[in-house]
Design an enzyme around this catalytic site. Structure first.
Site: not given
Length: 475
Positions: A205, A233, A307, A310, A333, A342
């Site tokens: 990120r 984040k 982004h 990414r 994640h 994804y």
């Protein structure tokens, strides 16, 4: 002397000059913040006076459990709600006086026409959801905390949230990815360009990228080189394996960056040697975005966001067959749902099932005549029997059921035959026997296709039919 520049420009220039002198060792003290942030009282100035103390107290309370950036975003959304209340009911005396029909429902409706103050365009569905969430959590939490002026009843419900858009990750196609990499490699602004190349190579990120420190590369004996990604984040750290190309990039960045004294970390306040520094300051997000826009224009591409790099990293991993667990670890994640976005983008199982079904259909139907407009799978069974179709099949008393493999097994398949309330007699022996024969063939078909659970389901039905047939014959 008139230069056409405002006071803000000169304040920023003076601040930058002081920072450079400090990092060169000429000044002993670091320059203070160029712009002092507004207090919560100032940001809530447009909220009705009677409600303002509750808004400010709530934001101060949230500072204990949320990051400063999160609280700042929350303040922006609550200030919007407060301005709305000041417009439609400036004389409101307490949050307890809020009425769903008079205040809440019109506010939610008004969001459909609210305009973004920067772009001038209507706010997105995601922004509408965030604003409703902010107000909902505000009212719910002060009620849980037992505040005197809290609403006496729940005012916002789950159904008040607009339906979110389930969009796929916006990755760069291979050709665009290569063109952008070439444009970044040729850029004269090496620090920002190399930052973007690191982001693409590691799937970071943008906040994580700019928070990297000088000692971010770790050599693990027998395990190669790893990049330590700082708290970001989701307030979690992680390690990412890197190759020689990334090591070369980091070495070049180390040589390009402006050396100087450690800078204050915005999250912890502790001194930190950041990797991306330039003239006594950290590389800014606006500088990185500006370089990406320049490189994209040079490559002949449209607008690209950091982004998307990414997303491109994650998509390349999915195409290479990386597991869901590994993808979660690499992207940082905390839930499978985040990574499954994804997996849904290029589902190898769906593709292989489609191609196998299409090949079988073509072999049964034969070549499609010229000018035919039907889809290839329209006649999936062709001239063959339904039991040979490349689908999940069930023999029913009055017919049969066909389901696409991607749909999975039907939870109601043959549920009646297994039900204790199901009864039969000798008059139905012919139907039961025919169903048993078909079930055995379907079990063999599923076994050949590798559908083990489906094969077991058919075998269980055969066993049940054997019991029913024996009972009917004995009766």
């Amino acid at each position: 002397m008139h230069t056409g520049r405002g006071a803000k420009h000169y304040r920023a220039t003076t601040h930058s000059a002081r920072q450079i002198l400090f990092h060169l060792g000429i000044l002993d003290n670091e320059a203070g913040p160029a712009v002092a942030p507004l207090s919560f009282e100032e940001r809530m100035a447009d909220v009705p006076a009677a409600l303002r103390p509750a808004f400010v107290s709530y934001l101060h309370r949230k500072r204990a459990t949320c990051t400063p950036k999160t609280v700042s975003s929350l303040a922006t959304r609550l200030a919007h709600f407060g301005r709305y209340l000041a417009t439609i009911d400036p004389d409101i005396v307490s949050l307890a006086a809020l009425d769903r029909r008079r205040h809440i429902e019109p506010f939610i409706t008004s969001l459909t026409t609210t305009v973004n103050s920067v772009t001038g365009e209507p706010i997105t569905v995601a922004d509408r959801i965030r604003r409703v969430h902010a107000v909902s959590n505000f009212l719910a939490e002060i009620t849980e905390w037992g505040w005197d002026d809290a609403p006496p009843r729940k005012l916002i419900f789950r159904t008040d949230l607009p339906r979110g858009q389930r969009v796929l990750p916006r990755y760069l196609p291979v050709d665009a990815d290569r063109k952008l990499a070439a444009a970044l490699s040729d850029s004269p602004y090496r620090l920002a360009a190399d930052a973007l190349l690191v982001q693409r190579a590691c799937g970071l990120r943008i906040g994580e990228l700019l928070d990297l420190e000088l000692d971010c590369i770790h050599e693990i004996p027998g395990q190669g080189s790893w990049l330590k990604v700082p708290l970001g984040k989701l307030d979690s750290e992680r390690m990412i394996p890197v190759d020689e190309e990334v090591l070369t990039l980091v070495d070049r960045i180390t040589a390009t960056r402006s050396p100087g004294r450690p800078l204050r970390h915005p999250r912890t306040g502790a001194p930190a040697d950041f990797l991306f520094t330039h003239h006594g300051k950290r590389l800014s997000q606006s500088a990185v975005r500006g370089e990406l826009n320049r490189a994209a224009a040079t490559a002949g591409l449209g607008h690209i966001t950091p982004h998307q790099l990414r997303h491109t990293y994650a998509t390349a991993l999915i195409n290479a067959g990386v597991s869901l667990q590994a993808l979660m670890a690499l992207l940082g994640h905390v839930s499978t749902q985040m990574s499954l976005r994804y997996a849904h983008l290029f589902d190898a199982t769906v593709r292989s099932e489609y191609e196998r079904a299409l090949d079988l259909a073509k072999s049964r139907i034969g070549p499609i005549p010229a000018g035919r407009t039907q889809l290839p799978l329209t006649d999936v069974t062709g001239d063959g029997g339904w039991k040979d179709a490349p689908a999940i099949k069930s023999r029913l008393a009055g017919g049969y059921c066909l389901r696409a493999p991607a749909q999975g097994s039907c939870p109601y398949a043959n549920i009646c035959e297994h039900c204790p309330s199901f009864h039969t007699d000798s008059t139905h022996l012919a139907v039961l026997s025919a169903q048993r024969v078909d079930a055995r063939e379907l079990a063999e078909d599923a076994q050949k296709r590798g559908w083990i659970e489906e094969a077991e389901r058919h075998r269980a039905l055969v066993s049940r039919l054997d019991a029913l047939i024996d009972a009917s014959a004995a009766g």
